[in-house]
Design a protein around this motif. Structure first.
Motif, PDB file in Angstrom:
ATOM      1  N   UNK A 143     -59.480 -14.296  61.224  1.00  0.00           N
ATOM      2  CA  UNK A 143     -57.909 -13.913  61.369  1.00  0.00           C
ATOM      3  C   UNK A 143     -57.850 -13.423  62.769  1.00  0.00           C
ATOM      4  N   UNK A 144     -56.853 -14.191  63.506  1.00  0.00           N
ATOM      5  CA  UNK A 144     -56.462 -13.832  64.864  1.00  0.00           C
ATOM      6  C   UNK A 144     -55.556 -12.705  64.901  1.00  0.00           C
ATOM      7  N   UNK A 145     -54.812 -12.505  63.787  1.00  0.00           N
ATOM      8  CA  UNK A 145     -53.722 -11.679  63.750  1.00  0.00           C
ATOM      9  C   UNK A 145     -53.998 -10.718  62.422  1.00  0.00           C
ATOM     10  N   UNK A 146     -54.959  -9.988  62.323  1.00  0.00           N
ATOM     11  CA  UNK A 146     -55.108  -8.894  61.090  1.00  0.00           C
ATOM     12  C   UNK A 146     -53.990  -8.111  60.873  1.00  0.00           C
ATOM     13  N   UNK A 147     -53.682  -7.845  59.600  1.00  0.00           N
ATOM     14  CA  UNK A 147     -52.368  -7.193  59.266  1.00  0.00           C
ATOM     15  C   UNK A 147     -52.979  -6.171  58.000  1.00  0.00           C
ATOM     16  N   UNK A 148     -52.304  -4.974  57.966  1.00  0.00           N
ATOM     17  CA  UNK A 148     -52.566  -4.487  56.783  1.00  0.00           C
ATOM     18  C   UNK A 148     -52.604  -5.163  55.492  1.00  0.00           C
ATOM     19  N   UNK A 149     -53.648  -4.546  54.439  1.00  0.00           N
ATOM     20  CA  UNK A 149     -53.700  -5.548  53.236  1.00  0.00           C
ATOM     21  C   UNK A 149     -52.534  -5.517  52.543  1.00  0.00           C
ATOM     22  N   UNK A 150     -52.333  -6.656  51.656  1.00  0.00           N
ATOM     23  CA  UNK A 150     -51.325  -6.785  50.862  1.00  0.00           C
ATOM     24  C   UNK A 150     -50.887  -5.700  50.033  1.00  0.00           C
ATOM     25  N   UNK A 151     -49.651  -5.171  49.854  1.00  0.00           N
ATOM     26  CA  UNK A 151     -49.494  -4.316  48.839  1.00  0.00           C
ATOM     27  C   UNK A 151     -49.977  -2.823  49.085  1.00  0.00           C
ATOM     28  N   UNK A 152     -50.617  -2.688  50.204  1.00  0.00           N
ATOM     29  CA  UNK A 152     -50.918  -1.430  50.696  1.00  0.00           C
ATOM     30  C   UNK A 152     -52.277  -0.965  49.989  1.00  0.00           C
ATOM     31  N   UNK A 158     -54.296   3.161  48.318  1.00  0.00           N
ATOM     32  CA  UNK A 158     -54.185   4.463  48.028  1.00  0.00           C
ATOM     33  C   UNK A 158     -54.600   5.211  49.260  1.00  0.00           C
ATOM     34  N   UNK A 159     -53.983   6.381  49.538  1.00  0.00           N
ATOM     35  CA  UNK A 159     -54.229   7.077  50.639  1.00  0.00           C
ATOM     36  C   UNK A 159     -55.675   7.691  50.372  1.00  0.00           C
ATOM     37  N   UNK A 160     -55.760   8.603  49.253  1.00  0.00           N
ATOM     38  CA  UNK A 160     -57.145   9.194  48.982  1.00  0.00           C
ATOM     39  C   UNK A 160     -57.433  10.501  49.865  1.00  0.00           C
ATOM     40  N   UNK A 161     -56.694  10.769  50.802  1.00  0.00           N
ATOM     41  CA  UNK A 161     -56.942  12.022  51.416  1.00  0.00           C
ATOM     42  C   UNK A 161     -56.915  13.152  50.642  1.00  0.00           C
ATOM     43  N   UNK A 162     -57.605  14.059  50.577  1.00  0.00           N
ATOM     44  CA  UNK A 162     -57.590  15.415  49.830  1.00  0.00           C
ATOM     45  C   UNK A 162     -57.083  14.962  48.354  1.00  0.00           C
ATOM     46  N   UNK A 163     -57.316  13.852  47.779  1.00  0.00           N
ATOM     47  CA  UNK A 163     -57.086  13.312  46.433  1.00  0.00           C
ATOM     48  C   UNK A 163     -55.653  12.987  46.489  1.00  0.00           C
ATOM     49  N   UNK A 164     -55.177  12.655  47.548  1.00  0.00           N
ATOM     50  CA  UNK A 164     -53.759  12.027  47.580  1.00  0.00           C
ATOM     51  C   UNK A 164     -53.552  10.625  47.135  1.00  0.00           C
ATOM     52  N   UNK A 165     -52.598  10.538  46.241  1.00  0.00           N
ATOM     53  CA  UNK A 165     -52.363   9.172  45.551  1.00  0.00           C
ATOM     54  C   UNK A 165     -51.210   8.396  46.099  1.00  0.00           C
ATOM     55  N   UNK A 166     -50.545   8.943  47.154  1.00  0.00           N
ATOM     56  CA  UNK A 166     -49.477   7.986  47.910  1.00  0.00           C
ATOM     57  C   UNK A 166     -49.902   6.811  48.363  1.00  0.00           C
ATOM     58  N   UNK A 167     -49.061   5.663  48.343  1.00  0.00           N
ATOM     59  CA  UNK A 167     -49.400   4.404  48.760  1.00  0.00           C
ATOM     60  C   UNK A 167     -49.225   4.251  50.486  1.00  0.00           C
ATOM     61  N   UNK A 168     -50.014   3.628  51.081  1.00  0.00           N
ATOM     62  CA  UNK A 168     -50.038   3.575  52.508  1.00  0.00           C
ATOM     63  C   UNK A 168     -50.117   2.042  52.819  1.00  0.00           C
ATOM     64  N   UNK A 169     -49.640   1.769  54.183  1.00  0.00           N
ATOM     65  CA  UNK A 169     -50.044   0.486  54.546  1.00  0.00           C
ATOM     66  C   UNK A 169     -48.772  -0.607  54.006  1.00  0.00           C
ATOM     67  N   UNK A 170     -47.612  -0.087  53.599  1.00  0.00           N
ATOM     68  CA  UNK A 170     -46.492  -1.104  53.035  1.00  0.00           C
ATOM     69  C   UNK A 170     -45.117  -0.868  54.049  1.00  0.00           C
ATOM     70  N   UNK A 171     -44.449  -1.999  53.830  1.00  0.00           N
ATOM     71  CA  UNK A 171     -43.416  -1.960  54.597  1.00  0.00           C
ATOM     72  C   UNK A 171     -42.082  -1.575  53.938  1.00  0.00           C
ATOM     73  N   UNK A 172     -41.020  -0.946  54.859  1.00  0.00           N
ATOM     74  CA  UNK A 172     -39.833  -0.504  54.092  1.00  0.00           C
ATOM     75  C   UNK A 172     -38.419  -1.134  54.679  1.00  0.00           C
ATOM     76  N   UNK A 173     -37.482  -1.307  53.784  1.00  0.00           N
ATOM     77  CA  UNK A 173     -36.332  -1.916  54.484  1.00  0.00           C
ATOM     78  C   UNK A 173     -36.607  -3.249  54.699  1.00  0.00           C
ATOM     79  N   UNK A 174     -37.410  -4.049  54.587  1.00  0.00           N
ATOM     80  CA  UNK A 174     -37.668  -5.289  55.068  1.00  0.00           C
ATOM     81  C   UNK A 174     -38.600  -5.249  56.368  1.00  0.00           C
ATOM     82  N   UNK A 175     -38.818  -4.270  56.754  1.00  0.00           N
ATOM     83  CA  UNK A 175     -39.672  -4.450  57.794  1.00  0.00           C
ATOM     84  C   UNK A 175     -41.289  -4.331  57.374  1.00  0.00           C
ATOM     85  N   UNK A 176     -42.093  -5.310  58.253  1.00  0.00           N
ATOM     86  CA  UNK A 176     -43.295  -5.218  57.802  1.00  0.00           C
ATOM     87  C   UNK A 176     -44.130  -3.857  57.884  1.00  0.00           C
ATOM     88  N   UNK A 177     -45.509  -3.941  57.155  1.00  0.00           N
ATOM     89  CA  UNK A 177     -46.132  -2.594  57.198  1.00  0.00           C
ATOM     90  C   UNK A 177     -46.579  -2.384  58.621  1.00  0.00           C
TER      91      UNK A 177
END
Length: 738
Positions: free
Chosen positions: A80-89, A91-110
């Motif tokens: 893959x010459x243009x690696x991007x964040x995994x689809x659908x992001x 889980x953060x996992x830092x200190x038990x954090x359940x927040x989602x990371x690696x997703x875009x907002x407002x129509x912008x890419x992640x």
């Protein structure tokens, strides 16, 4: 380099320590290896049993469970010459954090890096680039995919002819879960050696980060098979139900291997199984953990391991009283069942009986009560193997005979007299097609092999079976009750041996329900399973790959006047093993009941010569050919075949004359005389021969029938029987003027 010592492989063990042909370590180098010690079982239900899965699937390509050959792409094409964040992001996992990371907002890419909503830093950017040389040996070409916890890179082994290898690093270096998983991979997984699990070749470090060096698997993930377009692309045609069963058996084989080494996989899903060539490979070992590890974070994917499963039978933590997640071998089997369910939904439907068997298997593996589930991967694999045989036999007509591991074969063909010489007092011109009596069937169905984990309960079930054979049904009921108490309601409620013996008892009682003591003991409503058929359905739920419960259900349907249902059940057993006598005669009766004489004869004619009931099947074929069906007489051709086959039968111990031959001849001659009497046949349509005379005719036929009846009368058992036979002989003798 040395020759591989794993027969029949003729490959060479390379500098990596693995064979370049079969891909495995030499047997001599692994014989003394000490795998991680498995944790003690927590209950009898989850105790290890000797694995049968390895024996079941000892060959990769070819053989009865071979898979389509999937072409393998040039690994360089996957970079893959243009690696991007995994689809659908993720889980953060830092200190038990359940927040989602690696997703875009407002129509912008992640964004490939940044901070989670709670301020924890993350990065999905690949840390290796084209040209990087790891360990002075592995030259990176680029990322090819991302798994649940790490980027997968393609590299070339510069010391081994630029052979492709896969490098796995962390997808998010700030994630403590990912860090702990990587450490677990290094600690446990480099010792694994199974043909269906991706092989860990080496561990190298690059800029303070460890990378696993794995064999490169260049096939296609099973995820692609959930769409018809993907099936065409990967398989060149539709996904079939037998493919799904083969995938399942191979996956269960690999999990049985892990479980035997005290490890759980945890994250089974279609994405993590690669079909390459005619094999599969389980990849992404990031979720593997020790069975006795109840502390580490669980790597999983919803909905393959639902929340209610994670917390089932968990215990409160000591500090705060919260429930601590726990996964088990049963959890792994649950994920396999959900994975296979997706593939079954996408596959071309199989034969209805086989489709139903597959559904029952998946239902058991995902049952709400864990006591109802398969206890081991080997147990589930054994049943899935039986389902595969059923699918393949029903689809192709090719038998797949295998000895049951839980039932002893039944010795009685349950032919109900169809395959026997007619009795002396038999006057009808057609054989009796009624099914055997239920009390007879209750004693002649296959017998369960004694319970291996509960010898005391096994003894009580033996008492139940013995009392049943002696006709003491009350004593049999008491023995079954004692077995239930010894097992305990929680186990006995789901124990198929209990259900089997309960069904036999109800058959012996003529399906008359008793006071419901067993149902109350098991916590089952007294009206929930009123008939033997209901208990045999429960056995079929537990053992969907076994023929015995289908035989029992076929008989119950036959007895209930449902010939089409009975035929489907009997056929599923008969096609797998044409030498099964109960299935043979049951299917023949069911087809005759549906007015399919040709279909019944096709079944009887295909009984192999080595089968114990071959003679009975030949005899039944003669009687069916020469017998009437209601008001329908046999044709002249059927009478001709009956005469030929009758002459080939070994009767009366091989003698040319005797009671057996006389009784069979009387039935055939009576049928032919009836056909002549109603004008269904002309005398010259009957083939000349010993049964019909030469030349045949009504007068000649009457004389022959009279002679048969007088010969039978000579062997009469009573004076009344003798008189009845003589009277009948006098009635059929030809008229004379004097």
């Amino acid at each position: 380099m040395t020759a591989c010592d794993r027969p029949p492989c003729d490959g060479t063990v390379t500098a990596t320590g693995y064979c370049d042909t079969c891909g495995r370590r030499p047997a001599a180098s692994t014989a003394g290896a000490t795998p991680p010690s498995p944790s003690p079982p927590t209950s009898d239900r989850t105790a290890d049993v000797p694995s049968r899965a390895s024996a079941v699937l000892s060959t990769a390509g070819g053989g009865e469970m071979s898979l389509p050959d999937v072409s393998v792409l040039d690994p360089s094409e996957l970079v893959d010459d243009n690696p991007r964040p995994p689809k659908d992001g993720r889980r953060c996992g830092k200190d038990g954090c359940d927040e989602t990371i690696g997703v875009g907002f407002g129509g912008q890419p992640a964004r490939p890096s940044g901070y989670c909503p709670r301020g924890h830093p993350y990065s999905f950017e690949p840390r290796l680039h084209r040209g990087d040389l790891l360990g002075g040996q592995y030259r990176v070409e680029g990322p090819v995919a991302h798994g649940g916890l790490g980027w997968i890179y393609l590299a070339r082994d510069t010391q081994l002819d630029d052979r492709p290898v896969a490098l796995k690093g962390l997808i998010n270096a700030n994630d403590p879960t990912a860090l702990s998983v990587a450490e677990a991979e290094r600690r446990y997984l480099t010792a694994l050696d199974h043909p269906d699990i991706v092989r860990i070749i080496n561990v190298v470090t690059w800029r303070d980060t460890g990378y696993l060096v794995m064999e490169f698997v260049g096939g296609r993930s099973l995820r692609e098979l959930v769409t018809r377009r993907g099936q065409e692309r990967v398989l060149g045609g539709p996904l079939r139900l037998e493919h799904v069963a083969a995938y399942g058996c191979r996956i269960l084989d690999a999990l049985d291997y892990l479980h035997s080494r005290g490890l759980l996989y945890c994250d089974m899903k279609p994405d993590n199984v690669i079909h390459h060539g005619d094999r599969i490979k389980i990849i992404d070992l990031g979720g593997v953990r020790r069975i006795d590890d109840h502390v580490s974070n669980i790597v999983r994917t919803r909905p393959y391991l639902p929340d209610e499963e994670l917390y089932h039978d968990s215990e409160p933590a000591e500090e705060h009283g919260e429930r601590r997640p726990r996964v088990t071998k049963l959890s792994d089997l649950y994920t396999v069942a959900v994975t296979l369910s997706e593939l079954v939904e996408a596959a071309v439907p199989g034969p209805p009986v086989a489709q139903d068997s597959f559904r029952r298997l998946l239902d058991r593996a995902t049952a709400v009560e864990t006591g109802a589930r398969f206890a081991t991967a080997a147990e589930m694999s054994t049943q899935l193997r039986g389902v595969w045989r059923e699918i393949h036999s029903l689809s192709t007509g090719v038998p797949h005979i295998a000895r049951s591991t839980v039932f002893s074969p039944g010795a009685d063909p349950l032919d109900a007299g169809l395959g026997a010489v007619p009795p002396p007092d038999h006057e009808a011109s057609e054989p009796d097609l009624a099914p055997p009596a239920p009390e007879h069937v209750a004693l002649r169905l296959p017998v369960p092999i004694p319970h291996p984990d509960a010898p005391a309960a096994a003894r009580e079930l033996l008492t139940c079976a013995t009392s049943l054979a002696l006709g003491d049904l009350d004593a049999a009921e008491e023995g079954l009750l004692r077995a239930c108490r010894l097992l305990g309601p929680a186990i006995a409620r789901h124990d198929w041996r209990i259900a089997w013996h309960r069904g036999l008892l109800l058959l012996a009682r003529g399906d008359v329900q008793d006071d419901g003591a067993i149902q109350r003991l098991l916590g089952i409503s007294p009206g929930a399973r009123p008939r033997a058929r209901d208990w045999f359905e429960a056995v079929c739920d537990a053992l969907p790959g076994e023929p015995a419960p289908k035989l029992a259900l076929g008989y119950c349907a036959e007895r209930a006047g449902e010939p089409e249902v009975a035929a489907r059940r009997y056929e599923a057993v008969w096609l797998r093993d044409p030498s099964d006598g109960a299935a043979t005669f049951g299917l023949a009766r069911a087809r005759l009941a549906a007015d399919d004489r040709a279909g019944a004869l096709a079944v009887l004619d295909q009984v192999p010569p080595h089968a114990p009931h071959h003679r009975a099947a030949r005899l039944a074929a003669v009687r069916v050919r020469a017998g009437w069906r209601g008001e329908r007489p046999p044709t002249a051709e059927e009478f001709r075949h009956a005469q030929e086959l009758a002459g080939q039968l070994t009767l009366d111990g091989g003698r040319t004359e005797g009671q057996e031959r006389a009784r069979l001849a009387a039935e055939i001659r009576a049928s032919a005389l009836r056909a002549l009497g109603v004008g269904a046949l002309a005398p010259d349509e009957l083939a000349p021969g010993p049964l019909f005379g030469d030349p045949p005719g009504e007068r000649r036929l009457r004389k022959l029938l009279e002679a048969s009846l007088r010969e039978i009368a000579e062997g009469a058992r009573t004076r009344e029987e003798h008189a009845a036979l003589i009277d009948r002989a006098n009635r059929v003798r030809p008229w004379t003027r004097f």
